[in-house]
Design a protein around this motif. Structure first.
Motif, PDB file in Angstrom:
ATOM      1  N   PRO A 147       1.096  -1.185  -0.013  1.00 24.64           N
ATOM      2  CA  PRO A 147       0.178   0.101   0.067  1.00 24.64           C
ATOM      3  C   PRO A 147       1.037   1.205   0.088  1.00 24.64           C
ATOM      4  O   PRO A 147       1.919   1.360   0.493  1.00 24.64           O
ATOM      5  N   CYS A 148       0.533   2.191  -0.592  1.00 28.36           N
ATOM      6  CA  CYS A 148       0.874   3.604  -0.803  1.00 28.36           C
ATOM      7  C   CYS A 148       0.670   4.269   0.552  1.00 28.36           C
ATOM      8  O   CYS A 148      -0.502   4.886   0.498  1.00 28.36           O
ATOM      9  N   TYR A 149       1.236   4.217   1.564  1.00 27.10           N
ATOM     10  CA  TYR A 149       0.848   4.958   3.002  1.00 27.10           C
ATOM     11  C   TYR A 149       0.677   6.306   2.842  1.00 27.10           C
ATOM     12  O   TYR A 149      -0.356   6.852   3.738  1.00 27.10           O
ATOM     13  N   ALA A 150       1.001   6.816   1.958  1.00 30.60           N
ATOM     14  CA  ALA A 150       0.621   8.309   1.904  1.00 30.60           C
ATOM     15  C   ALA A 150      -0.855   8.753   1.270  1.00 30.60           C
ATOM     16  O   ALA A 150      -1.348   9.776   1.639  1.00 30.60           O
ATOM     17  N   PHE A 151      -1.376   7.583   0.890  1.00 26.64           N
ATOM     18  CA  PHE A 151      -3.070   7.762   0.410  1.00 26.64           C
ATOM     19  C   PHE A 151      -4.016   6.903   1.515  1.00 26.64           C
ATOM     20  O   PHE A 151      -5.056   7.071   1.271  1.00 26.64           O
ATOM     21  N   THR A 152      -3.511   6.247   2.507  1.00 18.97           N
ATOM     22  CA  THR A 152      -4.146   5.391   3.288  1.00 18.97           C
ATOM     23  C   THR A 152      -5.346   6.317   4.028  1.00 18.97           C
ATOM     24  O   THR A 152      -6.108   5.516   4.816  1.00 18.97           O
ATOM     25  N   ASN A 153      -5.178   7.518   4.162  1.00 16.50           N
ATOM     26  CA  ASN A 153      -6.158   8.362   4.996  1.00 16.50           C
ATOM     27  C   ASN A 153      -7.404   8.498   3.974  1.00 16.50           C
ATOM     28  O   ASN A 153      -8.322   9.222   4.321  1.00 16.50           O
ATOM     29  N   ASN A 154      -7.194   8.275   2.627  1.00 13.10           N
ATOM     30  CA  ASN A 154      -8.301   8.482   1.827  1.00 13.10           C
ATOM     31  C   ASN A 154      -9.415   7.693   2.029  1.00 13.10           C
ATOM     32  O   ASN A 154      -9.404   6.666   2.735  1.00 13.10           O
ATOM     33  N   THR A 155     -10.743   8.322   1.728  1.00 15.17           N
ATOM     34  CA  THR A 155     -12.027   7.191   1.954  1.00 15.17           C
ATOM     35  C   THR A 155     -11.721   6.217   0.671  1.00 15.17           C
ATOM     36  O   THR A 155     -10.891   6.414  -0.103  1.00 15.17           O
ATOM     37  N   LEU A 156     -12.721   5.184   0.933  1.00 13.68           N
ATOM     38  CA  LEU A 156     -12.647   4.169  -0.187  1.00 13.68           C
ATOM     39  C   LEU A 156     -13.114   4.729  -1.612  1.00 13.68           C
ATOM     40  O   LEU A 156     -12.515   4.517  -2.522  1.00 13.68           O
ATOM     41  N   GLN A 157     -14.093   5.911  -1.500  1.00 14.16           N
ATOM     42  CA  GLN A 157     -14.415   6.447  -2.859  1.00 14.16           C
ATOM     43  C   GLN A 157     -13.291   7.294  -3.175  1.00 14.16           C
ATOM     44  O   GLN A 157     -12.927   7.372  -4.331  1.00 14.16           O
ATOM     45  N   GLN A 158     -12.362   7.981  -2.308  1.00 13.02           N
ATOM     46  CA  GLN A 158     -11.337   8.800  -2.760  1.00 13.02           C
ATOM     47  C   GLN A 158     -10.271   7.896  -3.495  1.00 13.02           C
ATOM     48  O   GLN A 158      -9.693   8.163  -4.567  1.00 13.02           O
ATOM     49  N   GLN A 159     -10.164   6.600  -2.879  1.00 11.04           N
ATOM     50  CA  GLN A 159      -8.928   5.554  -3.673  1.00 11.04           C
ATOM     51  C   GLN A 159      -9.522   5.388  -4.800  1.00 11.04           C
ATOM     52  O   GLN A 159      -8.845   5.027  -5.812  1.00 11.04           O
ATOM     53  N   PHE A 160     -10.844   4.977  -4.953  1.00 10.60           N
ATOM     54  CA  PHE A 160     -11.395   4.448  -6.070  1.00 10.60           C
ATOM     55  C   PHE A 160     -10.997   5.326  -7.120  1.00 10.60           C
ATOM     56  O   PHE A 160     -10.830   4.989  -8.437  1.00 10.60           O
ATOM     57  N   GLU A 161     -11.402   6.677  -6.830  1.00 11.47           N
ATOM     58  CA  GLU A 161     -11.001   7.710  -7.831  1.00 11.47           C
ATOM     59  C   GLU A 161      -9.419   7.739  -8.342  1.00 11.47           C
ATOM     60  O   GLU A 161      -9.196   7.962  -9.446  1.00 11.47           O
ATOM     61  N   LYS A 162      -8.669   7.574  -7.476  1.00 15.06           N
ATOM     62  CA  LYS A 162      -7.215   7.351  -7.487  1.00 15.06           C
ATOM     63  C   LYS A 162      -6.858   6.220  -8.510  1.00 15.06           C
ATOM     64  O   LYS A 162      -6.083   6.324  -9.326  1.00 15.06           O
ATOM     65  N   ILE A 163      -7.656   5.147  -8.325  1.00 16.18           N
ATOM     66  CA  ILE A 163      -7.366   3.875  -9.066  1.00 16.18           C
ATOM     67  C   ILE A 163      -7.800   4.264 -10.681  1.00 16.18           C
ATOM     68  O   ILE A 163      -6.945   3.933 -11.443  1.00 16.18           O
ATOM     69  N   LEU A 164      -8.840   4.947 -10.693  1.00 17.28           N
ATOM     70  CA  LEU A 164      -9.429   5.389 -11.913  1.00 17.28           C
ATOM     71  C   LEU A 164      -8.490   6.316 -12.565  1.00 17.28           C
ATOM     72  O   LEU A 164      -8.295   6.289 -13.715  1.00 17.28           O
ATOM     73  N   GLU A 165      -7.822   7.248 -12.065  1.00 13.88           N
ATOM     74  CA  GLU A 165      -7.049   8.083 -12.361  1.00 13.88           C
ATOM     75  C   GLU A 165      -5.656   7.307 -12.818  1.00 13.88           C
ATOM     76  O   GLU A 165      -5.398   7.732 -14.124  1.00 13.88           O
ATOM     77  N   GLU A 166      -5.018   6.447 -12.163  1.00 12.59           N
ATOM     78  CA  GLU A 166      -4.019   5.561 -12.947  1.00 12.59           C
ATOM     79  C   GLU A 166      -4.434   4.753 -13.918  1.00 12.59           C
ATOM     80  O   GLU A 166      -3.639   4.373 -14.649  1.00 12.59           O
ATOM     81  N   ILE A 167      -5.684   4.233 -13.775  1.00 13.00           N
ATOM     82  CA  ILE A 167      -6.004   3.527 -15.049  1.00 13.00           C
ATOM     83  C   ILE A 167      -6.171   4.135 -16.405  1.00 13.00           C
ATOM     84  O   ILE A 167      -5.662   3.736 -17.440  1.00 13.00           O
ATOM     85  N   GLU A 168      -6.424   5.498 -16.266  1.00 12.38           N
ATOM     86  CA  GLU A 168      -6.402   6.315 -17.340  1.00 12.38           C
ATOM     87  C   GLU A 168      -5.100   6.755 -17.772  1.00 12.38           C
ATOM     88  O   GLU A 168      -4.930   6.705 -19.103  1.00 12.38           O
ATOM     89  N   GLU A 169      -4.278   6.923 -16.926  1.00 14.47           N
ATOM     90  CA  GLU A 169      -2.820   7.143 -17.307  1.00 14.47           C
ATOM     91  C   GLU A 169      -2.298   5.931 -17.919  1.00 14.47           C
ATOM     92  O   GLU A 169      -1.484   5.991 -19.009  1.00 14.47           O
ATOM     93  N   LEU A 170      -2.698   5.064 -17.559  1.00 14.72           N
ATOM     94  CA  LEU A 170      -2.234   3.557 -18.122  1.00 14.72           C
ATOM     95  C   LEU A 170      -3.063   3.326 -19.686  1.00 14.72           C
ATOM     96  O   LEU A 170      -2.140   3.081 -20.456  1.00 14.72           O
ATOM     97  N   ARG A 171      -4.210   3.912 -19.729  1.00 18.69           N
ATOM     98  CA  ARG A 171      -4.856   3.737 -21.042  1.00 18.69           C
ATOM     99  C   ARG A 171      -4.086   4.659 -22.048  1.00 18.69           C
ATOM    100  O   ARG A 171      -3.895   4.242 -23.220  1.00 18.69           O
ATOM    101  N   ILE A 172      -3.746   5.751 -21.681  1.00 18.23           N
ATOM    102  CA  ILE A 172      -3.082   6.909 -22.432  1.00 18.23           C
ATOM    103  C   ILE A 172      -1.571   6.004 -22.918  1.00 18.23           C
ATOM    104  O   ILE A 172      -1.185   6.130 -23.992  1.00 18.23           O
ATOM    105  N   ALA A 173      -0.798   5.553 -21.764  1.00 20.92           N
ATOM    106  CA  ALA A 173       0.426   4.975 -22.268  1.00 20.92           C
ATOM    107  C   ALA A 173       0.383   3.593 -22.976  1.00 20.92           C
ATOM    108  O   ALA A 173       1.309   3.765 -23.763  1.00 20.92           O
ATOM    109  N   ILE A 174      -0.536   2.976 -22.890  1.00 15.21           N
ATOM    110  CA  ILE A 174      -0.848   1.986 -23.925  1.00 15.21           C
ATOM    111  C   ILE A 174      -1.222   2.426 -25.301  1.00 15.21           C
ATOM    112  O   ILE A 174      -0.449   2.034 -26.191  1.00 15.21           O
TER     113      ILE A 174
END
Length: 96
Positions: free
Chosen positions: A6-33
């Motif tokens: 886990p990235c402890y810098a983000f462990t204070n996020n809510t589940l919803q905030q972390q879900f949004e972070k996952i979507l952000e990372e997936i979008e970055e992956l989509r662009i990189a692909i």
């Protein structure tokens, strides 16, 4: 092998905030692909793509930590999903 943690810098996020972070990372992956597939011989684009894939893994591992799973809990869930997917034949090597 380096452990996915886990990235402890983000462990204070809510589940919803972390879900949004996952979507952000997936979008970055989509662009990189997309960029890599447009220029598949480009090692820098390949590197960015695989780094973004690992960012997605870290973001998901962080989500599981926020959900309340410690390392053993995360391992137990992975083991359960592994067995389920093995039964479904997801790991059977297919002719390529």
């Amino acid at each position: 092998m380096t452990e996915i943690r886990p990235c402890y810098a983000f462990t204070n996020n809510t589940l919803q905030q972390q879900f949004e972070k996952i979507l952000e990372e997936i979008e970055e992956l989509r662009i990189a692909i997309k960029e890599y597939e447009a220029d598949p011989g480009n090692i820098e684009k390949f590197g960015r793509m695989v780094e973004e894939a690992v960012d997605v893994q870290y973001a998901i591992e962080t989500f599981l930590k926020i959900a309340g799973l410690d390392g053993e809990g995360r391992d137990a869930v992975r083991a359960m999903v592994y067995v389920k997917d093995k039964i479904r034949g997801y790991f059977d090597k297919r002719a390529e």
